[in-house]
Design a protein around this motif. Structure first.
Motif, PDB file in Angstrom:
ATOM      1  N   GLU A   1      62.862  73.196  23.760  1.00 15.86           N
ATOM      2  CA  GLU A   1      63.536  74.301  24.449  1.00 15.86           C
ATOM      3  C   GLU A   1      62.747  74.697  25.691  1.00 15.86           C
ATOM      4  O   GLU A   1      61.596  75.115  25.604  1.00 15.86           O
ATOM      5  CB  GLU A   1      63.666  75.507  23.511  1.00 15.86           C
ATOM      6  CG  GLU A   1      64.396  76.696  24.129  1.00 15.86           C
ATOM      7  CD  GLU A   1      65.774  76.307  24.610  1.00 15.86           C
ATOM      8  OE1 GLU A   1      65.950  76.232  25.857  1.00 15.86           O
ATOM      9  OE2 GLU A   1      66.639  76.045  23.766  1.00 15.86           O
TER      10      GLU A   1
ATOM     11  N   CYS B   1      58.847  79.168  22.490  1.00 17.16           N
ATOM     12  CA  CYS B   1      60.113  78.441  22.432  1.00 17.16           C
ATOM     13  C   CYS B   1      59.961  77.286  21.447  1.00 17.16           C
ATOM     14  O   CYS B   1      58.887  76.683  21.348  1.00 17.16           O
ATOM     15  CB  CYS B   1      60.482  77.894  23.806  1.00 17.16           C
ATOM     16  SG  CYS B   1      60.906  79.150  25.034  1.00 17.16           S
TER      17      CYS B   1
ATOM     18  N   ALA C   1      65.361  79.959  20.749  1.00 20.03           N
ATOM     19  CA  ALA C   1      66.187  78.767  20.970  1.00 20.03           C
ATOM     20  C   ALA C   1      67.397  79.180  21.795  1.00 20.03           C
ATOM     21  O   ALA C   1      68.188  80.018  21.369  1.00 20.03           O
ATOM     22  CB  ALA C   1      66.620  78.149  19.648  1.00 20.03           C
ATOM     23  N   GLN C   2      67.530  78.602  22.969  1.00 19.01           N
ATOM     24  CA  GLN C   2      68.670  78.868  23.835  1.00 19.01           C
ATOM     25  C   GLN C   2      69.884  78.045  23.406  1.00 19.01           C
ATOM     26  O   GLN C   2      71.020  78.490  23.515  1.00 19.01           O
ATOM     27  CB  GLN C   2      68.307  78.539  25.284  1.00 19.01           C
ATOM     28  CG  GLN C   2      69.402  78.798  26.302  1.00 19.01           C
ATOM     29  CD  GLN C   2      69.525  80.269  26.649  1.00 19.01           C
ATOM     30  OE1 GLN C   2      68.627  81.063  26.340  1.00 19.01           O
ATOM     31  NE2 GLN C   2      70.634  80.662  27.268  1.00 19.01           N
ATOM     32  N   SER C   3      69.641  76.861  22.919  1.00 19.97           N
ATOM     33  CA  SER C   3      70.720  75.928  22.593  1.00 19.97           C
ATOM     34  C   SER C   3      70.720  75.598  21.103  1.00 19.97           C
ATOM     35  O   SER C   3      69.647  75.485  20.483  1.00 19.97           O
ATOM     36  CB  SER C   3      70.547  74.633  23.403  1.00 19.97           C
ATOM     37  OG  SER C   3      71.372  73.603  22.907  1.00 19.97           O
TER      38      SER C   3
ATOM     39  N   THR D   1      68.418  72.757  19.933  1.00 24.85           N
ATOM     40  CA  THR D   1      66.977  72.914  19.721  1.00 24.85           C
ATOM     41  C   THR D   1      66.651  73.800  18.521  1.00 24.85           C
ATOM     42  O   THR D   1      65.512  73.818  18.074  1.00 24.85           O
ATOM     43  CB  THR D   1      66.307  73.501  20.975  1.00 24.85           C
ATOM     44  OG1 THR D   1      66.873  74.793  21.264  1.00 24.85           O
ATOM     45  CG2 THR D   1      66.496  72.589  22.179  1.00 24.85           C
TER      46      THR D   1
END
Length: 319
Positions: free
Chosen positions: A207, A203, A255-257, A260
């Motif tokens: 993250e 990540c 990256a989830q968001s 980030t």
């Protein structure tokens, strides 16, 4: 759309459902159903050959009522008396109300979704483990992830967003049990004949959502493809050092968001070199996760899902 409503509207096949199938449908342990039958008489009206339990639509309706009442805080004995008498449920004392049902999307979601969502809402870890293990054994990891685990994770996440921190314990417990189920998937020794090189998974800095990357790591390991998983929020300097020391063929950055997903991180990793002078090597850097939507660095490949990621990484040759 609530998948649970669709499931409830479907009648069981002729002859009824087995105890295991009903347990998966309702999100309770088979031992719980047998206990309700033995203690309170909430059992199937008919038994095949006088022995095997087969639950009819009426039986399942009674069990659904039992689940609603016990989830709302009624003691099992009182809930069973109410169900068997056909009475309306008594009001629940303040502070004992259960979590609202988790709405699930229609589409490719499997019937196990509803049971897993109900078990998560009840904070029933044992049943979650049973349902997750059963789904992984039955469908294999990619299908179980796409069609059982992800729909429930998304539904729980939406419920948490709408309910605030009153629902966060459900998401945390579900995530923990999903992570444990993924770690229990057996790994195969890497096969040199595959020709695939080492994949390093991490990540990006900041993250903390790593479950999708854990699913990728478990799938690669299960297929005997070399993988090294570094998990959540790996600092840039540590990421660069890990790449330099392991010499992977591919690096996957999750990256989830959008907050980030940083192109600078990709640039740092792409610049890492190792090997002797005149034969320096660099990894193929790929990005994954919804955070990269609209933010993917030019010429950097995006992995669009679990199956796609496995297919791509299986073809990255050893370097």
């Amino acid at each position: 759309m609530d998948l649970s409503g669709d499931l409830l509207s479907k009648a069981p096949p002729e002859g009824g459902l087995t105890t295991g199938a009903v347990a998966r449908l309702l999100g309770v342990a088979p031992t719980t159903l047998r206990s309700w039958d033995r203690r309170y008489g909430l059992g199937p009206a008919a038994r095949e050959d006088g022995r095997h339990r087969r639950w009819t639509a009426a039986d399942i309706a009674a069990l659904r009522a039992m689940c609603r009442l016990t989830s709302a805080g009624l003691p099992p004995a009182e809930a069973a008396r109410t169900v068997l008498a056909g009475e309306a449920p008594a009001p629940v004392a303040p502070g004992r109300a259960s979590r609202a049902p988790v709405p699930l999307p229609a589409g490719r979601a499997r019937r196990e979704c509803r049971g897993l969502a109900r078990a998560a809402a009840r904070l029933d870890g044992r049943t979650m483990d049973e349902l997750l293990t059963g789904a992984l054994d039955r469908y294999g990891l990619p299908a179980a992830w796409d069609e059982v685990i992800m729909p429930v994770l998304h539904a729980v996440g939406r419920r948490w967003e709408s309910a605030g921190e009153r629902y966060i314990e459900v998401e945390h417990l579900l995530s923990w049990h999903v992570s444990g189920a993924l770690r229990r998937v057996p790994a195969q020794p890497p096969s040199p004949s595959s020709g695939a090189g080492l994949s390093l998974l991490a990540c990006v800095p900041g993250e903390t959502h790593s479950l999708a990357l854990e699913a990728l790591a478990a799938t690669l390991a299960h297929r005997g493809l070399p993988v090294s998983m570094f998990g959540a929020a790996l600092p840039v300097e540590a990421l660069v050092e890990a790449v330099r020391r392991t010499g992977p063929s591919a690096v996957v950055l999750w990256a989830q968001s959008p907050d980030t997903a940083a192109g600078a991180t990709v640039d740092r990793v792409e610049a890492v070199e190792w090997g002797v002078r005149g034969a320096r090597r660099r990894p193929a850097v790929l990005v994954a996760g919804p955070g990269w939507a609209g933010r993917r660095p030019p010429k950097t490949r995006h992995l669009s899902g679990l199956a796609h990621a496995v297919d791509v990484l299986a073809t990255v040759p050893a370097r």
